[in-house]
Design an enzyme around this catalytic site. Structure first.
Site, mmCIF file in Angstrom:
data_model
loop_
_atom_site.group_PDB
_atom_site.id
_atom_site.type_symbol
_atom_site.label_atom_id
_atom_site.label_comp_id
_atom_site.label_asym_id
_atom_site.label_seq_id
_atom_site.Cartn_x
_atom_site.Cartn_y
_atom_site.Cartn_z
ATOM 1 N N SER A 149 -14.279 33.012 -10.180
ATOM 2 C CA SER A 149 -15.454 35.136 -11.298
ATOM 3 C C SER A 149 -16.835 34.019 -11.365
ATOM 4 O O SER A 149 -17.218 32.551 -10.914
ATOM 5 C CB SER A 149 -15.090 35.070 -12.057
ATOM 6 O OG SER A 149 -15.720 34.282 -13.579
ATOM 7 N N ASP A 150 -18.271 34.622 -11.367
ATOM 8 C CA ASP A 150 -19.125 33.953 -11.373
ATOM 9 C C ASP A 150 -19.181 33.966 -12.713
ATOM 10 O O ASP A 150 -18.124 33.931 -13.297
ATOM 11 C CB ASP A 150 -20.609 35.600 -10.480
ATOM 12 C CG ASP A 150 -21.500 34.688 -11.075
ATOM 13 O OD1 ASP A 150 -22.220 33.273 -10.651
ATOM 14 O OD2 ASP A 150 -22.155 35.218 -9.352
ATOM 15 N N TRP A 151 -20.532 33.061 -13.172
ATOM 16 C CA TRP A 151 -21.137 32.483 -14.781
ATOM 17 C C TRP A 151 -20.866 33.415 -15.924
ATOM 18 O O TRP A 151 -20.767 34.389 -15.522
ATOM 19 C CB TRP A 151 -22.071 31.411 -14.394
ATOM 20 C CG TRP A 151 -22.950 31.345 -15.395
ATOM 21 C CD1 TRP A 151 -23.042 31.763 -17.166
ATOM 22 C CD2 TRP A 151 -22.268 30.373 -15.796
ATOM 23 N NE1 TRP A 151 -23.124 31.067 -18.072
ATOM 24 C CE2 TRP A 151 -23.081 29.934 -17.652
ATOM 25 C CE3 TRP A 151 -22.116 28.363 -15.209
ATOM 26 C CZ2 TRP A 151 -23.219 28.559 -18.001
ATOM 27 C CZ3 TRP A 151 -22.440 27.592 -15.897
ATOM 28 C CH2 TRP A 151 -22.427 27.241 -17.265
ATOM 29 N N ASN A 152 -19.351 33.165 -16.804
ATOM 30 C CA ASN A 152 -18.933 33.839 -17.642
ATOM 31 C C ASN A 152 -18.760 35.733 -17.530
ATOM 32 O O ASN A 152 -18.700 36.339 -18.053
ATOM 33 C CB ASN A 152 -20.753 34.070 -18.633
ATOM 34 C CG ASN A 152 -20.380 34.609 -19.787
ATOM 35 O OD1 ASN A 152 -19.238 34.060 -20.285
ATOM 36 N ND2 ASN A 152 -21.137 35.588 -20.577
ATOM 37 N N PHE A 204 -21.824 39.795 -9.748
ATOM 38 C CA PHE A 204 -21.260 40.329 -11.625
ATOM 39 C C PHE A 204 -21.458 42.350 -11.258
ATOM 40 O O PHE A 204 -21.214 42.484 -12.753
ATOM 41 C CB PHE A 204 -22.807 39.514 -11.762
ATOM 42 C CG PHE A 204 -23.158 38.549 -12.076
ATOM 43 C CD1 PHE A 204 -21.876 37.723 -13.949
ATOM 44 C CD2 PHE A 204 -23.676 38.214 -11.881
ATOM 45 C CE1 PHE A 204 -22.412 36.917 -13.458
ATOM 46 C CE2 PHE A 204 -24.086 36.431 -11.904
ATOM 47 C CZ PHE A 204 -23.351 35.796 -13.055
#
Length: 738
Positions: free
Chosen positions: A287-290, A256
């Site tokens: 990717s990481d979440w969102n 992030f």
């Protein structure tokens, strides 16, 4: 480096061309099929493969798998689901993808299986405290076996972020403050999850995260910026990722955070340049979440289409949950045709991962409802929990408890089944956990909500077991704390119990090292138990009663006060090194003692171990360092023998010591064994001007029981300058025991 060590899913040779895909089962070379599929795909279908959708929520798995979602599957709008589980429902979902979509491409099913699926084991920081990579590997293998039975292919672990500030809540998911220990635990988890063949019915695809610098966020604040020197980045934060590559990890997740202002989700230099280019890694990157959509919040993209283009150019193949690729990547490609070859690359890597899992050979070759319903592996869970406990203090040999001793058990955490299984609990249930209170029914118990009543409850006790720490929900993602002393009214409880004059054993239950100098003053015995999983209570009782001697070691030092953070044992000396006898003119705080309360690598035993002198066998490419260790006590026990190095005179200041080897050694009373560490010059290299420099000169070697308990010292010489090829801390030292 052997290129086969890093080309885990087939090497992409150019923009949209790739070498034959390495298939774990080796049943058929799928590269031709992958090329054919990509050639037949529409742009929308390609982008669909790059789209990961949440099929539910963490506490409501599969809850979004309605008819509308199935229609999206039929249209090929996603390549992967997360927050789904269950052998039967996932088989039905896969059937829709394979038999009702135009191209019939199987789906990838994923979940955060961090420290167990149904059998919840000690949290990762606790497993790292075992200093036992073989056990860490077994833990990962058990998690994979249970998760795969439930139909899952992919887990988002190991988390290999080195972390030196326990204010950051996600320290609970990692292996602590040291790059070498973290590298060994990283490769152990990859081996346990994948086993060299993630298509096997008891294995799954690993995802090494979070690349990179997430553990260095400012002030321990989750999601914040990381300001890292190039040397610190390469020497401390990158090595565990490199170790995971060499172990064969099938995927990576970007972090992030930004590094020096560049968000990792868009960091082309580190992702496409370092990870893909210089390290040659060609596995799947998610990717990481969102996080792709959040590039707008970072201020590096003004629209979702710009964010999608940035992430793709950086090397991110799959978008986790933000929908940015799915909704806006086509717009970006239409505006810039040079993105299309990168789309083809990304889709090729995603399909290669599916091939490596065997999904093109048998898309239904996963999930087993009978195995999914198998009993919990309680014996393994208890053994791992026992090996993860750390005895921090034992003045006056309060522990083990004397036979027949009357015991009072105080503190709500002693009966908190939910905290026992920690955060990121997959399909674990609090009702499966056995608490310390349940494991010690003979003890007089009081939750401690009223300190006066708790003090009265100790009246007939010979010893008080005081369970203190933090609720599980105070550590984990988005759980940063500015003050890591005891929360709530626990200090008042401690004061009241201390006033009784009874001998106290503090039993720490927590997901991070806490700042407990004040809390633990005049408490003779302290046992660090973390969150130990479903067999937490029996494991702690086994150690308290002396059935097994504790032998865990701290993977992170414990600070005295929060204001010391961040901190590490592997600091450079400075021109005025910290002096405990000098309150001014040295690198220390004036209002607190020098150093941590309990140092990195610290842990006591119910036995005593004697170390002999070092024997050093100088070799052209390194040295073999040997030491004899004897169990001088009366009980069988383990000792964690730790090897540290220091380059005392170099062209740049080097840390006062760096871990470069360890071994957990089991010894019977009076038994003596010799531990031999084989060091190479490559393990002495440091990052300088873009290379791994090996400088001539003396190298100090220290062996001991912790970073602050050195029992034997020696030196050997590096005769001539050289150059390493990989992060020094990522290289495992060969250890033999005779």
């Amino acid at each position: 480096m052997n290129r086969r060590d890093v080309m885990t899913t087939g090497a992409l040779l150019a923009a949209s061309a790739w070498a034959p895909v390495a298939i774990a089962r080796n049943t058929r070379d799928h590269s031709a099929r992958i090329r054919d599929l990509i050639g037949r795909m529409t742009l929308a279908e390609k982008i669909g493969q790059m789209n990961q959708i949440a099929g539910g929520r963490q506490k409501a798995l599969n809850s979004r798998l309605d008819e509308n979602m199935l229609n999206r599957v039929r249209r090929g709008e996603m390549g992967s689901f997360l927050h789904v589980a269950g052998a039967e429902p996932l088989r039905k979902l896969q059937k829709v993808a394979v038999e009702e979509s135009r191209l019939g491409i199987p789906l990838l099913f994923a979940m955060d299986v961090i420290h167990g699926y149904r059998t919840i084991l000690p949290v990762p920081l606790a497993l790292a405290a075992s200093w036992d990579p073989a056990m860490m590997e077994q833990a990962a293998a058990l998690a994979a076996e249970e998760a795969r039975a439930a139909g899952l292919h992919w887990t988002f672990t190991p988390m290999v972020d080195v972390a030196r500030d326990p204010r950051w809540g996600r320290v609970v998911e990692g292996a602590g403050e040291d790059a070498y220990l973290g590298s060994r635990m990283a490769e152990a988890q990859v081996r346990g999850l994948e086993g060299g063949d993630p298509s096997a019915p008891n294995r799954m695809l690993s995802c090494t995260k979070h690349f990179v610098g997430y553990g260095a966020v400012a002030g321990g604040r989750d999601y914040d910026s990381a300001e890292l020197s190039d040397r610190t980045l390469h020497e401390v934060y990158l090595p565990p990722f490199h170790a995971a590559i060499r172990a064969g990890t099938g995927s990576f997740m970007t972090a992030f955070n930004d590094v020096a202002g560049v968000p990792m989700t868009a960091h082309a230099e580190l992702v496409r340049g370092q990870l893909r280019g210089r390290w040659g890694y060609q596995g799947l990157i998610v990717s990481d979440w969102n996080a792709i959509r959040e590039l707008i919040n970072h201020g590096v993209a003004s629209t979702p289409a710009e964010a999608a283009a940035l992430a793709l150019r950086a090397g991110v193949d799959m978008d986790m949950a933000s929908g940015t690729y799915g909704e806006y990547l086509a717009t970006a490609v239409q505006a810039d045709a040079t993105l299309l070859p990168l789309v083809d690359e990304a889709v090729g890597r995603i399909l290669a991962a599916k091939a490596r899992l065997g999904l093109f050979d048998d898309p239904y070759g996963f999930g087993d409802a009978k195995r999914e319903a198998a009993p919990l592996a309680r014996g393994k869970a208890r053994a791992m929990a026992v090996r993860s406990t750390v005895l921090l203090r034992n003045d006056g040999d309060v522990l083990p408890l004397k036979p027949g001793a009357k015991v009072a058990l105080i503190g709500a955490l002693a009966d908190d089944a939910s905290s026992a299984i920690g955060s990121w609990r997959a399909r674990g249930r609090p009702e499966d956990a056995v608490t310390l209170r349940a494991a010690m029914p003979q003890a007089v118990y009081d939750a401690g909500t009223d300190p006066a009543a708790a003090a009265r409850a100790t009246a007939g006790a010979d010893v008080v077991l005081l369970a203190i720490g933090e609720d599980y929900d105070l550590s984990g993602e988005a759980r940063s704390r500015s003050d890591i002393t005891l929360p709530g009214k626990q200090q008042a409880l401690i004061d009241a119990i201390r006033a009784t004059g009874k001998p106290i054993v503090a039993i720490l239950m927590n997901g991070r090292p806490l700042a407990l100098e004040k809390a633990l003053t005049d408490i003779p015995a302290v046992l660090e138990t973390w969150f130990l999983g479903i067999e937490s209570g029996p494991a702690i009782a086994e150690v308290l009663t002396g059935k097994t001697a504790p032998a865990g070691r701290l993977p992170m030092g414990m600070p005295r006060v929060t204001g010391q953070l961040p901190m590490t044992y592997a600091h450079v000396p400075s021109g005025r090194p910290a002096n405990p006898d000098l309150a001014i003119d040295s690198a220390r705080y004036r209002d607190v003692d020098v150093g941590p309360l309990f140092p990195f690598g610290h842990g006591l035993s119910y036995s005593r171990f004697d170390y002999g002198a070092l024997a050093i066998d100088q070799r052209p490419d390194g040295a073999v360092v040997s030491v004899a260790v004897t169990n001088a006590g009366s009980v069988a026990a383990d000792e964690v023998v730790q090897l540290y190095i220091r380059d005392p005179i170099a062209s740049v200041a080097r840390p006062v010591r760096e871990l470069r080897g360890f071994h957990r050694l089991s010894l019977r009373p009076s038994e003596r064994r010799t531990v031999r560490f084989t060091l190479t010059h490559a393990q002495l290299a440091f990052w300088k001007a873009g290379t791994w420099a090996i400088e001539p000169g003396a190298i100090e070697v220290m062996i001991g029981s912790s970073s602050a308990d050195i029992r034997a010292r020696g030196r050997f010489a590096v005769a001539s300058a050289g150059e390493g090829t990989m992060p020094a801390a990522s290289i495992a030292t060969t250890v033999t025991v005779v």
